[in-house]
Design a protein around this motif. Sequence first.
Motif, PDB file in Angstrom:
ATOM      1  N   MET A   1       9.891 -24.388 -21.669  1.00 32.43           N
ATOM      2  CA  MET A   1       9.681 -23.547 -20.116  1.00 32.43           C
ATOM      3  C   MET A   1      10.795 -23.188 -19.096  1.00 32.43           C
ATOM      4  O   MET A   1      10.772 -21.786 -18.431  1.00 32.43           O
ATOM      5  CB  MET A   1       9.380 -24.064 -19.750  1.00 32.43           C
ATOM      6  CG  MET A   1       7.256 -24.518 -19.527  1.00 32.43           C
ATOM      7  SD  MET A   1       6.600 -23.504 -20.072  1.00 32.43           S
ATOM      8  CE  MET A   1       6.328 -22.853 -18.684  1.00 32.43           C
ATOM      9  N   ARG A   2      11.890 -23.691 -19.017  1.00 33.47           N
ATOM     10  CA  ARG A   2      12.963 -23.126 -18.617  1.00 33.47           C
ATOM     11  C   ARG A   2      13.805 -21.943 -19.095  1.00 33.47           C
ATOM     12  O   ARG A   2      14.211 -20.894 -18.289  1.00 33.47           O
ATOM     13  CB  ARG A   2      14.467 -23.829 -18.951  1.00 33.47           C
ATOM     14  CG  ARG A   2      15.694 -24.079 -17.688  1.00 33.47           C
ATOM     15  CD  ARG A   2      16.227 -25.323 -17.108  1.00 33.47           C
ATOM     16  NE  ARG A   2      17.362 -24.538 -18.782  1.00 33.47           N
ATOM     17  CZ  ARG A   2      18.254 -25.925 -18.763  1.00 33.47           C
ATOM     18  NH1 ARG A   2      18.431 -26.611 -17.615  1.00 33.47           N
ATOM     19  NH2 ARG A   2      19.669 -25.520 -18.850  1.00 33.47           N
ATOM     20  N   GLY A   5      10.964 -19.128 -17.920  1.00 32.04           N
ATOM     21  CA  GLY A   5      11.126 -18.517 -16.659  1.00 32.04           C
ATOM     22  C   GLY A   5      12.353 -17.790 -16.481  1.00 32.04           C
ATOM     23  O   GLY A   5      12.093 -17.094 -15.827  1.00 32.04           O
ATOM     24  N   ALA A 127      16.260 -18.731 -11.811  1.00 34.71           N
ATOM     25  CA  ALA A 127      14.869 -18.964 -12.280  1.00 34.71           C
ATOM     26  C   ALA A 127      15.067 -20.301 -13.232  1.00 34.71           C
ATOM     27  O   ALA A 127      13.937 -21.629 -13.058  1.00 34.71           O
ATOM     28  CB  ALA A 127      13.249 -17.973 -12.793  1.00 34.71           C
ATOM     29  N   MET A 128      15.884 -20.735 -13.555  1.00 36.41           N
ATOM     30  CA  MET A 128      16.372 -21.448 -14.554  1.00 36.41           C
ATOM     31  C   MET A 128      16.022 -22.490 -13.460  1.00 36.41           C
ATOM     32  O   MET A 128      16.215 -24.025 -13.846  1.00 36.41           O
ATOM     33  CB  MET A 128      17.093 -21.188 -15.439  1.00 36.41           C
ATOM     34  CG  MET A 128      16.326 -19.945 -16.962  1.00 36.41           C
ATOM     35  SD  MET A 128      17.536 -19.778 -18.037  1.00 36.41           S
ATOM     36  CE  MET A 128      17.976 -21.227 -18.795  1.00 36.41           C
ATOM     37  N   GLN A 130      15.150 -23.545 -10.994  1.00 44.76           N
ATOM     38  CA  GLN A 130      14.270 -24.063 -10.511  1.00 44.76           C
ATOM     39  C   GLN A 130      13.962 -25.299 -11.234  1.00 44.76           C
ATOM     40  O   GLN A 130      12.539 -25.585 -10.908  1.00 44.76           O
ATOM     41  CB  GLN A 130      13.547 -22.738  -9.541  1.00 44.76           C
ATOM     42  CG  GLN A 130      13.848 -21.950  -8.391  1.00 44.76           C
ATOM     43  CD  GLN A 130      13.562 -23.199  -7.101  1.00 44.76           C
ATOM     44  OE1 GLN A 130      13.472 -23.635  -7.090  1.00 44.76           O
ATOM     45  NE2 GLN A 130      14.811 -22.864  -6.829  1.00 44.76           N
ATOM     46  N   PHE A 131      13.186 -24.212 -12.694  1.00 39.63           N
ATOM     47  CA  PHE A 131      12.598 -24.961 -13.240  1.00 39.63           C
ATOM     48  C   PHE A 131      13.232 -26.514 -13.641  1.00 39.63           C
ATOM     49  O   PHE A 131      12.910 -27.633 -14.103  1.00 39.63           O
ATOM     50  CB  PHE A 131      12.521 -24.703 -14.720  1.00 39.63           C
ATOM     51  CG  PHE A 131      11.475 -23.360 -14.741  1.00 39.63           C
ATOM     52  CD1 PHE A 131      10.426 -24.128 -14.852  1.00 39.63           C
ATOM     53  CD2 PHE A 131      11.669 -22.360 -14.599  1.00 39.63           C
ATOM     54  CE1 PHE A 131       8.942 -23.533 -15.026  1.00 39.63           C
ATOM     55  CE2 PHE A 131      10.846 -21.350 -14.717  1.00 39.63           C
ATOM     56  CZ  PHE A 131       9.107 -21.807 -14.364  1.00 39.63           C
ATOM     57  N   GLU A 132      15.157 -26.962 -13.425  1.00 43.20           N
ATOM     58  CA  GLU A 132      15.776 -27.687 -13.314  1.00 43.20           C
ATOM     59  C   GLU A 132      14.623 -29.020 -12.157  1.00 43.20           C
ATOM     60  O   GLU A 132      14.963 -30.033 -12.392  1.00 43.20           O
ATOM     61  CB  GLU A 132      17.039 -27.666 -13.389  1.00 43.20           C
ATOM     62  CG  GLU A 132      17.643 -26.927 -14.932  1.00 43.20           C
ATOM     63  CD  GLU A 132      19.039 -26.684 -14.107  1.00 43.20           C
ATOM     64  OE1 GLU A 132      19.814 -27.423 -13.379  1.00 43.20           O
ATOM     65  OE2 GLU A 132      19.564 -26.305 -14.750  1.00 43.20           O
ATOM     66  N   SER A 134      12.222 -28.753 -10.468  1.00 45.47           N
ATOM     67  CA  SER A 134      10.920 -29.089 -10.413  1.00 45.47           C
ATOM     68  C   SER A 134      10.469 -30.387 -11.435  1.00 45.47           C
ATOM     69  O   SER A 134      10.662 -30.500 -12.476  1.00 45.47           O
ATOM     70  CB  SER A 134       9.523 -28.284 -11.271  1.00 45.47           C
ATOM     71  OG  SER A 134       9.807 -26.706 -10.966  1.00 45.47           O
TER      72      SER A 134
END
Length: 134
Positions: A1-2, A5, A127-128, A130-132, A134
């Motif tokens: 997803m990272r 995203g 964005a990447m 932020q995925f880390e 979450s």
Amino acid sequence: MRYLGGYAACFIVIVALDALWLGLIAKPLYQQGIGHLMALKFNVAVALLFYALFALGLMIFAVVPHQETIGWSKTLTAAALFGFFAYATYDLTNLATLRDWPVGVSLLDMAWGTLVSTVSAAAAKGAMQQFEIS
């Protein structure tokens, strides 16, 4: 997803900024310099293909190789260089092969490619990250 995203953020930002640039800000300059070459109807499918490939290139050559880097300078430098060289390839080829292609349009376009690539890669890296979290 990272990665997805990051790619989505890159794609969305470059499309939004380029729409603003081409539709409002630089339109009169391009119209004046190369209006005689511009198509009467915008080809949306080809434009979206360009943005999809360009965003993928930014991810492959600028964002992903520096994803683990704490600072942003390597990512942004790689993105700026990617944009500069990609746009310079287009613009300098036009200067070399097309009659009456304005130097000013090429310089403006290369600067824009450098800037929009840097901003789009920053959105992707953000964005990447932020995925880390979450």
